[in-house]
Motif scaffolding. Structure first.
Motif, PDB file in Angstrom:
ATOM      1  N   ASN A  10      -9.606   9.733 -22.525  1.00 42.57           N
ATOM      2  CA  ASN A  10      -8.679  10.285 -21.523  1.00 42.57           C
ATOM      3  C   ASN A  10      -9.371  10.182 -20.160  1.00 42.57           C
ATOM      4  O   ASN A  10     -10.259  10.973 -19.853  1.00 42.57           O
ATOM      5  CB  ASN A  10      -8.383  11.748 -21.891  1.00 42.57           C
ATOM      6  N   GLU A 172      -8.182  20.898 -28.962  1.00 40.30           N
ATOM      7  CA  GLU A 172      -9.125  20.901 -27.842  1.00 40.30           C
ATOM      8  C   GLU A 172      -9.332  22.330 -27.344  1.00 40.30           C
ATOM      9  O   GLU A 172      -8.554  22.819 -26.511  1.00 40.30           O
ATOM     10  CB  GLU A 172      -8.577  20.059 -26.686  1.00 40.30           C
ATOM     11  N   GLY A 178     -14.815  19.745 -20.641  1.00 40.32           N
ATOM     12  CA  GLY A 178     -15.539  19.487 -19.396  1.00 40.32           C
ATOM     13  C   GLY A 178     -16.638  20.501 -19.113  1.00 40.32           C
ATOM     14  O   GLY A 178     -17.169  20.556 -18.010  1.00 40.32           O
ATOM     15  N   GLY A 217     -13.228  17.982 -26.475  1.00 39.00           N
ATOM     16  CA  GLY A 217     -13.944  19.038 -25.749  1.00 39.00           C
ATOM     17  C   GLY A 217     -15.427  18.751 -25.785  1.00 39.00           C
ATOM     18  O   GLY A 217     -16.086  19.047 -26.783  1.00 39.00           O
ATOM     19  N   SER A 218     -15.921  18.135 -24.690  1.00 37.89           N
ATOM     20  CA  SER A 218     -17.349  17.814 -24.566  1.00 37.89           C
ATOM     21  C   SER A 218     -17.906  17.012 -25.739  1.00 37.89           C
ATOM     22  O   SER A 218     -19.062  17.207 -26.138  1.00 37.89           O
ATOM     23  CB  SER A 218     -18.172  19.079 -24.322  1.00 37.89           C
ATOM     24  N   CYS A 219     -17.079  16.138 -26.275  1.00 40.62           N
ATOM     25  CA  CYS A 219     -17.553  15.234 -27.319  1.00 40.62           C
ATOM     26  C   CYS A 219     -18.387  14.155 -26.613  1.00 40.62           C
ATOM     27  O   CYS A 219     -17.963  13.622 -25.582  1.00 40.62           O
ATOM     28  CB  CYS A 219     -16.339  14.635 -28.006  1.00 40.62           C
ATOM     29  N   LEU A 237     -10.688  13.019 -28.863  1.00 35.37           N
ATOM     30  CA  LEU A 237     -10.082  12.784 -27.547  1.00 35.37           C
ATOM     31  C   LEU A 237     -11.214  13.046 -26.550  1.00 35.37           C
ATOM     32  O   LEU A 237     -11.708  14.174 -26.445  1.00 35.37           O
ATOM     33  CB  LEU A 237      -8.897  13.731 -27.339  1.00 35.37           C
ATOM     34  N   ILE A 238     -11.613  11.995 -25.864  1.00 39.17           N
ATOM     35  CA  ILE A 238     -12.850  12.030 -25.096  1.00 39.17           C
ATOM     36  C   ILE A 238     -12.538  11.978 -23.603  1.00 39.17           C
ATOM     37  O   ILE A 238     -11.883  11.035 -23.150  1.00 39.17           O
ATOM     38  CB  ILE A 238     -13.740  10.792 -25.432  1.00 39.17           C
ATOM     39  N   GLY A 239     -13.009  12.951 -22.843  1.00 41.15           N
ATOM     40  CA  GLY A 239     -12.782  12.958 -21.401  1.00 41.15           C
ATOM     41  C   GLY A 239     -13.953  12.320 -20.678  1.00 41.15           C
ATOM     42  O   GLY A 239     -14.067  11.093 -20.594  1.00 41.15           O
TER      43      GLY A 239
HETATM   44  P1  PGA Z   1     -14.135  16.366 -22.005  1.00 38.01           P
HETATM   45  O1  PGA Z   1     -12.537  16.341 -21.950  1.00 38.01           O
HETATM   46  O2  PGA Z   1     -14.544  15.377 -23.079  1.00 38.01           O
HETATM   47  O3  PGA Z   1     -14.580  15.937 -20.644  1.00 38.01           O
HETATM   48  O4  PGA Z   1     -14.539  17.754 -22.353  1.00 38.01           O
HETATM   49  C1  PGA Z   1     -11.762  16.228 -23.111  1.00 38.01           C
HETATM   50  C2  PGA Z   1     -10.298  16.244 -22.754  1.00 38.01           C
HETATM   51  O5  PGA Z   1      -9.931  16.935 -21.801  1.00 38.01           O
HETATM   52  O6  PGA Z   1      -9.470  15.585 -23.401  1.00 38.01           O
END
Ligand code: PGA
Length: 255
Positions: A10, A172, A178, A217-219, A237-239
Motif C-alpha cells: 500500500n 490491521e 506506521g 501493521g509495521s510488517c 498488507l505492507i505500508g
Molecule cells: P505500515 O502500514 O506497514 O506502514 O504499518 C500498513 C498499512 O497501513 O496498510
C-alpha cells in the motif's frame, strides 16, 4: 480450493510518476528470477493517477496485480474529485483496498459507507481488500474482538456466500500501523483465527477456509516470515516497507 496468498504493498500518498515507474520496475526485476508459487498474488496499490500506467507495466508478470486504495460507492455523477469502481476496473486494476483505518480516521468513513463501496467493487469485478482493526484503547480494554466483529458484520457480512468468496480481509490493528509496533505472531494468529471462526458462524466452514486474511501493521523484512508462518495468516498488507523495493521483495519471499 486452495487459499490464495497475497502480499500487497500500500503505497498510500507516495511516489510521483517517475518514482512509481522506478519502484515498480525494480520490484519486478528483483522478482524476475524468483520461483513464485502459483497461488501467490503480489499486489501493488499506488495512488489513483498511476493505476493505468502500472497495470500496463505488470502485464507480463502474471502473479502481479494492481489495486486502488479506495473508490467512491456511486457509479458516476457530480462527485468532484472522486473515482468510481467502474473507472478503476477500466484501468485493468483487479483489487481495491476498502475501509483502511486512515480512511476511517481522516475521511470519516463508516461501516455503512464501506458496505456500499464493497457492493460497488463486486459489481465491477474488483476484489475488495476489506480492512478492519482496533485502536489501542480498544485492545487495552479487551474490546478488540467486539470491534472487529462489528466492522465485519456491518461492512462485509451483508454479502451472500458466493460474493464474500470474492473478498479478501486485512486485519490491521491501528496501533501497529506506521508505528513500528507489530502485533506479535500470536496476537495476529489469535485474531485471524477469530475472524475465520466468525466467517464460519455467519456462512460456513467451507467459505471460511477459502477466504484469505492478511495481516497489516509495521510488517517488515525481519518479522514477515514469522507472521506469515501462522496458520491463519495468508499474507500481508505492507505500508512503509513497500516503498523500498529490496524490503518489499524480501517480504514477498517470506511467504
Ligand atoms: P505500515 O502500514 O506497514 O506502514 O504499518 C500498513 C498499512 O497501513 O496498510
Amino acid at each position: 480450493m486452495i487459499r490464495k496468498k497475497i502480499v500487497a504493498g500500500n503505497w498510500k500518498m507516495n511516489n510521483t510518476v517517475d518514482e512509481a515507474v522506478y519502484l515498480l520496475s525494480s520490484i519486478e526485476s528483483l522478482l524476475e528470477e524468483e520461483n513464485i508459487p502459483e497461488n501467490l498474488h503480489v499486489v501493488i496499490a499506488p495512488p489513483f493517477i498511476h493505476l493505468k500506467m502500472l497495470t500496463d507495466l505488470v502485464q507480463n508478470a502474471e502473479y502481479m496485480h494492481i489495486a486502488a486504495q479506495n473508490c467512491h460507492h456511486e457509479d458516476k455523477g457530480a462527485y468532484t474529485g472522486e473515482i468510481s469502481a467502474g473507472m478503476i476496473q477500466s484501468t485493468g486494476a483487479k483489487y481495491v483496498i476498502l475501509g483502511h483505518s486512515e480512511r476511517r480516521l481522516y475521511f470519516y468513513e463508516t461501516n455503512d459507507l464501506i458496505k456500499l463501496k464493497v457492493i460497488s467493487c463486486l459489481k465491477n469485478d474488483l476484489t475488495p481488500i476489506f480492512c478492519c482493526g482496533e485502536v489501542l484503547a480498544e485492545r487495552e480494554s479487551e474490546k478488540h474482538f467486539e470491534t472487529i466483529k462489528n466492522q465485519l458484520v456491518e461492512g462485509l457480512f451483508h454479502l451472500e456466500s458466493e460474493d464474500i468468496l470474492q473478498a479478501v480481509i486485512a486485519y490491521e490493528p491501528v496501533w501497529a500501523i506506521g508505528t513500528g509496533k507489530t502485533a506479535s505472531p500470536q496476537q495476529a494468529q489469535e485474531m485471524h483465527a477469530y475472524i475465520r471462526a466468525l466467517i464460519a458462524q455467519f456462512y460456513d466452514e467451507d467459505v471460511a477456509s477459502q477466504i484469505s486474511i492478511l495481516y497489516g501493521g509495521s510488517c517488515n523484512p525481519s518479522n514477515a516470515a514469522e507472521l506469515f508462518s501462522q496458520k491463519d495468516v495468508d499474507g500481508g498488507l505492507i505500508g512503509g516497507a513497500s516503498l523500498k523495493s529490496a524490503d518489499f521483495v524480501h517480504i514477498v519471499k517470506s511467504i
